[in-house]
Scaffold this motif. Structure first.
Motif, PDB file in Angstrom:
ATOM      1  N   ILE A   1      -2.981   1.467   7.871  1.00 62.79           N
ATOM      2  CA  ILE A   1      -4.110   0.684   7.367  1.00 62.79           C
ATOM      3  C   ILE A   1      -5.368   1.511   7.585  1.00 62.79           C
ATOM      4  O   ILE A   1      -5.618   1.972   8.701  1.00 62.79           O
TER       5      ILE A   1
ATOM      6  N   ALA B   1      -2.658  -6.419   7.107  1.00 63.89           N
ATOM      7  CA  ALA B   1      -4.110  -6.345   6.909  1.00 63.89           C
ATOM      8  C   ALA B   1      -4.600  -7.363   5.893  1.00 63.89           C
ATOM      9  O   ALA B   1      -5.697  -7.913   6.046  1.00 63.89           O
TER      10      ALA B   1
ATOM     11  N   CYS C   1     -10.062  -1.817   2.112  1.00 60.92           N
ATOM     12  CA  CYS C   1      -8.895  -1.613   2.947  1.00 60.92           C
ATOM     13  C   CYS C   1      -7.802  -0.977   2.098  1.00 60.92           C
ATOM     14  O   CYS C   1      -7.410  -1.516   1.063  1.00 60.92           O
TER      15      CYS C   1
END
Length: 145
Positions: A5, A38, A142
């Motif tokens: 991530i 995430a 992200c």
């Protein structure tokens, strides 16, 4: 659950989407974490920060998918919502500690164990990244693989 991530700041959606295949390294400064969902975390963090219901955020398609060439089977890029980005930017250390503790409790309810120090470290890093956004058009993204 994602293996890698990376949270990063990009000037726009197109620039963020352009790194979907290889990730943001070498293009944007990023924070690297691993081994948690995430996408779900972005929803949970926003829910905790803003008081909005988790299901309400899911129904509102939070977080927004910027790029997903593998249709969920490969790397993808998400953009943090503006309310979450603003909450991270404004949060002081006590608020970040409070949110991280709440997140640890929520993850524990689903059988996922996070050390409180790790949760605080993640959220503190994200807050610092969000505070560094100078251009009002830039956003927190992200990348997951």
């Amino acid at each position: 659950m994602s293996i890698i991530i990376k949270f990063f700041v990009a000037p726009n959606r197109d620039a963020a989407a352009a790194v979907v295949e290889g990730g943001p390294d070498g293009v944007f400064d990023s924070l690297t974490y691993g081994n948690f969902d995430a996408e779900e975390a972005l929803i949970e963090w926003e829910s905790i920060f803003t008081g909005r219901n988790f299901e309400e955020l899911v129904d509102a398609d939070v977080p927004d998918v910027v790029a997903d060439p593998g249709d969920g089977e490969g790397p993808l890029v998400l953009v943090a919502s503006l309310p979450l980005q603003d909450a991270l930017t404004a949060a002081g250390e006590p608020r970040l500690a409070e949110v991280s503790q709440q997140w640890v409790r929520e993850r524990a309810e689903d059988g996922e164990v996070f050390a409180p120090e790790t949760a605080a470290w993640i959220l503190t890093g994200l807050a610092e990244l969000a505070r560094g956004i100078g251009d009002p058009e830039s956003r927190l993204y992200c990348w997951m693989a």
